[in-house]
Design a protein around this motif. Structure first.
Motif, short mmCIF file in Angstrom:
data_model
loop_
_atom_site.label_atom_id
_atom_site.label_comp_id
_atom_site.label_asym_id
_atom_site.label_seq_id
_atom_site.Cartn_x
_atom_site.Cartn_y
_atom_site.Cartn_z
N TYR A 1 16.55 3.60 -12.03
CA TYR A 1 15.77 2.73 -11.39
C TYR A 1 14.30 3.10 -11.34
O TYR A 1 13.89 4.48 -11.46
CB TYR A 1 16.06 2.51 -9.71
N ILE A 2 13.25 2.21 -10.91
CA ILE A 2 11.97 2.54 -10.67
C ILE A 2 11.43 2.07 -9.34
O ILE A 2 11.86 0.62 -9.08
CB ILE A 2 10.89 2.04 -11.82
N PHE B 1 0.13 5.19 -2.44
CA PHE B 1 1.12 4.43 -3.37
C PHE B 1 1.86 5.80 -3.95
O PHE B 1 1.77 7.10 -4.08
CB PHE B 1 0.18 4.06 -4.49
N ALA B 2 3.06 5.45 -4.40
CA ALA B 2 3.90 6.21 -5.16
C ALA B 2 4.45 5.36 -5.86
O ALA B 2 5.20 4.26 -6.10
CB ALA B 2 4.94 6.80 -4.18
N VAL B 3 5.23 6.24 -7.29
CA VAL B 3 5.93 5.66 -8.26
C VAL B 3 7.01 6.64 -8.31
O VAL B 3 6.89 7.86 -8.39
CB VAL B 3 5.13 5.43 -9.54
N GLU B 4 8.21 6.19 -7.89
CA GLU B 4 9.29 7.07 -7.91
C GLU B 4 10.42 6.60 -9.06
O GLU B 4 10.64 5.16 -9.38
CB GLU B 4 9.94 6.98 -6.73
N LEU C 1 3.90 3.83 -14.06
CA LEU C 1 5.11 2.95 -14.33
C LEU C 1 5.48 3.03 -15.71
O LEU C 1 6.89 3.09 -15.89
CB LEU C 1 4.80 1.46 -13.99
N MET C 2 4.64 3.01 -16.74
CA MET C 2 5.11 3.13 -18.01
C MET C 2 5.72 4.50 -18.27
O MET C 2 6.64 4.67 -19.16
CB MET C 2 3.66 3.04 -19.02
N ASN C 3 5.24 5.60 -17.72
CA ASN C 3 5.91 7.03 -17.85
C ASN C 3 7.21 6.99 -17.48
O ASN C 3 8.07 7.45 -17.89
CB ASN C 3 4.89 8.00 -17.34
N ALA C 4 7.35 6.25 -16.18
CA ALA C 4 8.55 5.94 -15.68
C ALA C 4 9.70 5.28 -16.55
O ALA C 4 11.08 5.76 -16.64
CB ALA C 4 8.46 5.67 -14.26
#
Length: 490
Positions: free
Chosen positions: A113-114, A127-130, A59-62
């Motif tokens: 957006y994230i 899980f996924a972070v997009e 999430l931080m990288n996003a």
């Protein structure tokens, strides 16, 4: 975040999606609280810290990826052009990373957006972070290099000295993810990164069965040998402990044994006259003091006295650890009283807090520099549990070391459990969870006062349980109890 709705979606194998413009530390705190619910539902609570650490890094990288694209757009730079990329990144640290608190306002309500996605399939959870920031060739090259580097390490200690990337303040992030997944038994192959011209998506699949890899390091071996070499508790104290545990013991006999130990006598008189026992008159004899504090509290005082004698004798007076523990002990008594736990756990609360960090003595004595490096890495940040980094780097965390010491010295179960789980109270046995939660919260309050942890690093579920889930209320409570603590030490 409506936890009930999310759990309901997961129960029906629907994908749950939580959207953000910018993930704040407060939202990370909510994500951690959510994971306690979700992983509890999956019967995988033991993986909460690992999953949270991975997701928070993603999430931080996003966040950074979106902030970077917003910055390049404002500077009218083409992020896909290598010359423009180099030009923009030369100022990225100064104009974005060093002004990180401004990024929420810039990105809130914007075009980027994230999303955090979760889905259950059978006994596995995905899980996924997009985010809608496609990875550039240079970024993808850097990511792949970090993943390759991570394959060379079995633990985090080598990575601390080897890996650095000041270009985007990426640091140990992806290396840490790879090591966490490998050593937790999830498997580094369960982590994937996908990108196209529209989005970047990092996925993590947690299988039904995970078999943790036992980390073997020279430091772990040294620590275990150190525990084996420590002496038992002094015979003069264990003799009194045995008398305290004997229901037929004579109080006069116990008092006579204590009187042979001047230092113990002084500590007992000080405890019996403390505000915690609220005596109307001054206690001046050992027999009277034993009657006032009770045999359980006396036994606990003996453990503290014995541990302190051994630790100070072996490693010198580590006053920073004892000062933190003393503060934590006072805070724990305060919390127990405020939350009507006094009758249930008063007999053990003070000593649990005083001894919760005994494992740190070993870490500091064997390799103080490395332990301080871990502490500095997370100091003041609203980060996850620092014990996870200890496990990754050494193979043992200070609570685990403390539990081994408690076992060696035959501490009672409630004291052992409080030491072992004071950073992970949700894993403590249900019958002792109230006790461990008080120690956890007292420790976090002390860390907050000492600027080792921020408010948003604290478990939101437990903040709510203690009616401290507002940063102003929490800060006021810490300030109040700190004033009282200082008065007792004047």
């Amino acid at each position: 975040m409506n936890f009930k709705d999310i759990i309901s979606q997961l129960e029906t194998s629907k994908e749950s999606r939580i959207n953000f413009y910018f993930v704040t530390e407060e939202q990370n705190q909510e994500i951690y609280a959510l994971l306690v619910h979700v992983m509890g539902y999956m019967d995988k609570l033991y993986l909460v810290e690992v999953i949270f650490t991975v997701l928070k890094e993603l999430l931080m990288n996003a966040n950074k990826a979106n902030a970077k694209r917003d910055y390049f757009s404002r500077e009218k730079l083409d992020i896909q052009n290598s010359t423009d990329y180099a030009k923009g990144m030369s100022r990225f640290q100064e104009n974005i990373i060093m002004k990180w608190n401004e990024q929420l306002e810039r990105l809130d309500g914007g075009n980027y957006y994230i999303s955090l996605l979760m889905k259950v399939e059978g006994k596995s959870i995905h899980f996924a972070v997009e985010n809608n920031a496609p990875i550039t060739k240079e970024e993808l090259s850097r990511i792949n290099r970090r993943i390759e580097v991570a394959k060379n390490y079995n633990d985090l200690s080598d990575a601390f000295t080897d890996v650095s990337d000041s270009t985007e303040s990426a640091g140990l992030g992806l290396v840490l993810i790879q090591l966490l997944l490998k050593n937790s038994g999830i498997g580094s192959d369960k982590f994937k990164i996908f990108t196209n011209e529209k989005i970047t998506r990092a996925t993590l699949s947690v299988p039904d069965v995970t078999t943790p890899v036992e980390i073997q390091t020279d430091l772990k071996t040294k620590l275990l040998n150190e525990i084996d070499g420590l002496p038992p508790l002094p015979h003069s104290l264990t003799k009194i402990i045995q008398l305290c545990n004997n229901p037929d013991s004579d109080l006069h006999m116990i008092s006579q044994e204590i009187e042979r130990n001047p230092a113990l006598s002084a500590d007992l008189l000080k405890l019996s006259n403390s505000a915690f026992f609220a005596n109307r008159s001054q206690v001046s004899s050992i027999l009277q003091a034993v009657k006032v504090v009770g045999l359980k509290n006396l036994r606990n005082l003996l453990y503290v006295s014995g541990v302190r004698k051994i630790m100070d004798g072996q490693y010198g007076k580590m006053m920073d650890v004892w000062e933190h523990s003393s503060r934590c002990s006072y805070y724990a008594r305060y919390l127990a009283t405020e939350n009507n736990h006094t009758n249930k756990i008063a007999d053990i609360i003070a000593v649990c807090a005083l001894l919760h960090d005994i494992g740190k003595f070993l870490l500091l004595s064997v390799d103080r520099g490395f332990f301080k490096k871990i502490e500095t890495y997370q100091r003041g940040a609203d980060s996850g549990n620092s014990t996870l980094l200890e496990e990754m780097a050494i193979g043992l965390s200070h609570p685990q070391l403390g539990a081994l010491l408690a076992e060696k010295w035959e501490f009672p179960q409630d004291l052992r459990v409080a030491i072992e789980y004071h950073h992970k109270p949700f894993l403590a046995p249900p019958e002792l969870r109230d006790l461990v939660e008080v120690i956890y919260m007292a420790n976090m309050m002390a860390d907050f006062h000492e600027q080792k942890k921020g408010f948003y690093a604290i478990d939101k579920n437990l903040l709510a349980k203690f009616n401290l889930d507002n940063i102003d209320v929490f800060s006021a409570a810490v300030n109040k109890v700190e004033v009282l603590y200082k008065k007792t030490n004047e």
